[in-house]
Write a protein that holds these residues in place. Structure first.
Motif, mmCIF file in Angstrom:
data_model
loop_
_atom_site.group_PDB
_atom_site.id
_atom_site.type_symbol
_atom_site.label_atom_id
_atom_site.label_comp_id
_atom_site.label_asym_id
_atom_site.label_seq_id
_atom_site.Cartn_x
_atom_site.Cartn_y
_atom_site.Cartn_z
ATOM 1 N N VAL A 49 53.647 30.362 41.525
ATOM 2 C CA VAL A 49 53.159 31.320 42.526
ATOM 3 C C VAL A 49 53.178 32.723 41.921
ATOM 4 C CG1 VAL A 49 53.596 32.336 44.801
ATOM 5 C CG2 VAL A 49 53.953 29.885 44.450
ATOM 6 N N ARG A 50 54.238 33.020 41.202
ATOM 7 C CA ARG A 50 54.353 34.321 40.526
ATOM 8 C C ARG A 50 53.167 34.514 39.560
ATOM 9 N NH1 ARG A 50 53.794 37.682 37.850
ATOM 10 N NH2 ARG A 50 55.009 38.965 36.457
ATOM 11 N N ALA A 51 52.818 33.447 38.834
ATOM 12 C CA ALA A 51 51.710 33.548 37.864
ATOM 13 C C ALA A 51 50.381 33.791 38.580
ATOM 14 C CB ALA A 51 51.642 32.276 37.018
ATOM 15 N N ILE A 52 50.169 33.085 39.692
ATOM 16 C CA ILE A 52 48.911 33.266 40.439
ATOM 17 C C ILE A 52 48.787 34.715 40.926
ATOM 18 C CG2 ILE A 52 47.738 32.678 42.610
ATOM 19 C CD1 ILE A 52 48.793 29.793 42.207
ATOM 20 N N LEU A 53 49.912 35.262 41.437
ATOM 21 C CA LEU A 53 49.854 36.593 42.047
ATOM 22 C C LEU A 53 49.793 37.721 41.024
ATOM 23 C CD1 LEU A 53 52.434 36.076 44.942
ATOM 24 C CD2 LEU A 53 49.946 36.155 45.114
ATOM 25 N N SER A 54 50.077 37.400 39.768
ATOM 26 C CA SER A 54 50.146 38.476 38.769
ATOM 27 C C SER A 54 48.762 39.022 38.400
ATOM 28 C CB SER A 54 50.872 38.005 37.509
ATOM 29 O OG SER A 54 50.098 36.996 36.902
ATOM 30 N N GLN A 55 47.692 38.300 38.754
ATOM 31 C CA GLN A 55 46.327 38.773 38.477
ATOM 32 C C GLN A 55 45.458 38.521 39.708
ATOM 33 O OE1 GLN A 55 45.109 40.374 35.886
ATOM 34 N NE2 GLN A 55 46.966 40.270 34.641
ATOM 35 N N PRO A 56 44.416 39.335 39.916
ATOM 36 C CA PRO A 56 43.530 39.065 41.048
ATOM 37 C C PRO A 56 42.673 37.826 40.810
ATOM 38 C CG PRO A 56 42.898 41.112 39.920
ATOM 39 C CD PRO A 56 44.009 40.516 39.135
ATOM 40 N N LYS A 57 42.173 37.239 41.888
ATOM 41 C CA LYS A 57 41.277 36.088 41.726
ATOM 42 C C LYS A 57 39.947 36.536 41.143
ATOM 43 C CE LYS A 57 42.669 32.452 44.776
ATOM 44 N NZ LYS A 57 42.240 31.499 45.786
ATOM 45 N N ASN A 58 39.373 37.600 41.694
ATOM 46 C CA ASN A 58 38.054 38.064 41.247
ATOM 47 C C ASN A 58 38.058 39.567 41.008
ATOM 48 O OD1 ASN A 58 36.932 35.427 41.825
ATOM 49 N ND2 ASN A 58 37.004 36.024 43.980
ATOM 50 N N GLU A 59 37.383 39.977 39.935
ATOM 51 C CA GLU A 59 37.234 41.415 39.635
ATOM 52 C C GLU A 59 35.753 41.672 39.396
ATOM 53 O OE1 GLU A 59 39.608 42.311 36.159
ATOM 54 O OE2 GLU A 59 41.196 40.973 36.846
ATOM 55 N N LEU A 60 35.177 42.518 40.229
ATOM 56 C CA LEU A 60 33.736 42.771 40.131
ATOM 57 C C LEU A 60 33.485 44.235 39.790
ATOM 58 C CD1 LEU A 60 30.860 41.579 40.835
ATOM 59 C CD2 LEU A 60 31.262 42.425 43.152
ATOM 60 N N ILE A 61 32.643 44.484 38.773
ATOM 61 C CA ILE A 61 32.221 45.861 38.458
ATOM 62 C C ILE A 61 30.702 45.895 38.551
ATOM 63 C CG2 ILE A 61 32.142 47.695 36.725
ATOM 64 C CD1 ILE A 61 34.739 46.708 35.591
ATOM 65 N N ILE A 62 30.194 46.859 39.306
ATOM 66 C CA ILE A 62 28.739 46.958 39.494
ATOM 67 C C ILE A 62 28.275 48.350 39.101
ATOM 68 C CG2 ILE A 62 26.860 46.737 41.148
ATOM 69 C CD1 ILE A 62 28.795 45.329 43.036
ATOM 70 N N ASN A 63 27.309 48.442 38.197
ATOM 71 C CA ASN A 63 26.688 49.732 37.887
ATOM 72 C C ASN A 63 25.361 49.789 38.625
ATOM 73 O OD1 ASN A 63 28.622 50.771 35.879
ATOM 74 N ND2 ASN A 63 28.051 48.899 34.803
ATOM 75 N N PHE A 64 25.162 50.849 39.392
ATOM 76 C CA PHE A 64 23.934 50.905 40.206
ATOM 77 C C PHE A 64 23.343 52.324 40.225
ATOM 78 C CE2 PHE A 64 25.971 52.913 43.906
ATOM 79 C CZ PHE A 64 27.303 52.601 43.689
ATOM 80 N N PRO A 65 22.007 52.408 40.312
ATOM 81 C CA PRO A 65 21.351 53.725 40.325
ATOM 82 C C PRO A 65 21.167 54.273 41.743
ATOM 83 C CG PRO A 65 19.705 52.003 40.123
ATOM 84 C CD PRO A 65 21.023 51.300 40.305
#
Ligand code: NAD
Length: 441
Positions: A49-65
């Motif tokens: 459980v500690r390992a799961i919580l140590s990082q997020p499930k999803n990380e999204l970066i969006i570059n937009f004009p």
């Protein structure tokens, strides 16, 4: 923090009025990890459980004009981090700030997971934002940035999947633009059923009564409970608030109604003090007109170093993260620190405060009023209901006091500090859910 091109130069004597830039202060994700590790050790958290919580499930970066008022096009960088959804849809604010970055979003998203779990709200944790200074943009530009970002997020958010809310640099107007944009990308018949895609909307757009002041109200509920335990009289005591935005100003106004006196405050431009007291209602009017606490005629401008050394009973950081490092922890002369902001205290600074006998009510316990009433807003939208202010306030108070009591019990029973005890209640809920469900496949 760098000043915007349009800011006037700092007044003499307050040239170093604000803290160094966020990047120079430290890495927020490291701080969140240190807090998690401390609590995990204290409760023997399951290592998987500690390992799961140590990082997020999803990380999204969006570059937009986005098209600026001048007709030119400018690129923006947006984020959405989804930390954990074992207990329910991702939930968390949208921040507009020139120094926003991925590690900051990761930490803030993780704290949302723990905050919702601590208060037994069926939501997980998320956080997002756009890296820019909203003060440098006109209202039409802010609208276009918000709508384009929402469009770019597309199906990465959803009313049963990931539900944004306001945070630093955003407000109910931002949420109304997000809601309207999202409503326009779903089919006509679905429009109304997706109103709960965001919370913290204006009441006209389907927001909840009491949401605007909810975080400040929750901070004050925690202070009231702490004071009762300690047999400490709030009537006649003094307090300081760092940051005079949504959380800081609402906390100050509500606390002053209980007879406490605001003796100093500050924001991105600098700090002011008045040992005779600052009227938070009048100061709110001044900030509404000028955009800052600076220049308020009943407050003397002071340097940041002096601000942290002023004597008071309660110190409330309600600005940005990592404001209380070792020098500030050594300088503070108060009985209690209540974290209105997320992550304002470095772990080593917290150790100093605790060793000096200063209690620290942590962010996930103290500033949860906002997400609690956001949950009520989401529920009202889902059921097509409208609760009156009294109902919202009564439910908020009951939930906050119940959880405070649960955490208090742990602090006594296991001799834990308030942060570790709050984490333990939250992590225990998350751990039980994982152990019961197992990991697919
Ligand atoms: P806000 O944008 O309304 O206000 C932020 C305040 O901090 C402003 O007064 C700003 O001038 C000041 N500030 C910015 N940089 C500063 C600096 N370097 N030094 C001193 N002051 C500075 O934001 P908010 O919604 O009030 O959020 C404040 C904190 O509370 C954040 O940490 C946020 O994540 C947290 N929080 C907000 C909510 C909410 O419901 N809005 C809920 C929980 C936690």
């Amino acid at each position: 923090m760098p000043q915007s091109a349009s800011d006037p130069p700092a007044a003499p004597g307050i040239a170093h009025a604000v803290a160094p830039s966020l990047h120079d202060r430290g890495n927020l994700h490291t701080v969140a990890t240190q807090q998690l590790d401390k609590a995990a050790r204290a409760m023997n958290l399951d290592t998987s459980v500690r390992a799961i919580l140590s990082q997020p499930k999803n990380e999204l970066i969006i570059n937009f004009p986005v098209r600026m008022d001048s007709g030119e096009q400018r690129m923006f960088k947006g984020y959405r981090v989804q930390h954990n959804n074992i207990l329910g849809p991702y939930k968390g604010g949208i921040r507009y700030h020139e120094e926003s970055n991925l590690d900051e979003m990761k930490a803030l998203a993780a704290w949302m997971t723990y905050k919702c779990a601590l208060y037994d709200i069926p939501f997980g944790g998320g956080k997002g934002g756009v890296k820019f200074n909203p003060r440098e943009h006109s209202k039409p530009e802010l609208e276009r940035i918000t709508r384009r970002f929402t469009h770019a997020l597309g199906s990465n958010i959803g009313p049963e999947w990931d539900i944004p809310a306001p945070d630093v640099g955003t407000n109910s107007q931002t949420m109304v633009w997000m809601m309207d944009t999202y409503m326009n990308i779903v089919g006509m018949a679905e429009k109304n059923s997706v109103r709960r895609i965001v919370t913290g909307k204006s009441v006209t757009a389907g927001g909840s009564h009491g949401r605007e002041a909810a975080t400040g109200q929750g901070v004050v509920h925690c202070i009231t409970e702490w004071a009762q335990d300690k047999r400490f009289r709030l009537d006649g005591c003094s307090f300081i608030v760092q940051g005079f935005g949504n959380v800081g100003s609402n906390t100050a106004r509500i606390l002053s109604k209980l007879g406490a006196t605001l003796v100093a405050t500050g924001d991105y431009k600098g700090y002011i003090a008045n040992p005779e007291g600052i009227n938070p209602h009048k100061l709110t009017e001044h900030v509404g007109k000028t955009g800052s606490v600076m220049g308020y005629k009943h407050g003397r401008a002071i340097a940041r170093e002096d601000f942290f050394g002023l004597e008071c009973d309660i110190f409330i950081p309600a600005a940005l993260e990592l404001e209380i490092g070792l020098p500030e922890a050594k300088a503070l002369r108060c009985k209690l620190v209540v974290e209105g902001a997320n992550g304002p205290t470095f772990p080593e600074a917290e150790e100093v405060l605790l060793s000096r006998g200063i209690d620290v009510l942590p962010d996930i316990l103290a500033n949860a009023g906002g997400v609690i009433v956001s949950y009520y807003e989401w529920l009202q939208n889902k059921r097509s209901e409208r609760w009156d202010l009294e109902e919202v306030e009564t439910r908020l108070e009951r939930r906050m006091k119940r959880t405070f009591a649960q955490v208090r019990e742990l602090t006594i029973e296991k001799k834990l500090d308030w942060r570790t005890a709050s984490y333990e209640v939250a992590l225990d809920r998350i751990q039980k859910a994982y152990l019961e469900r197992g990991i697919f496949p």
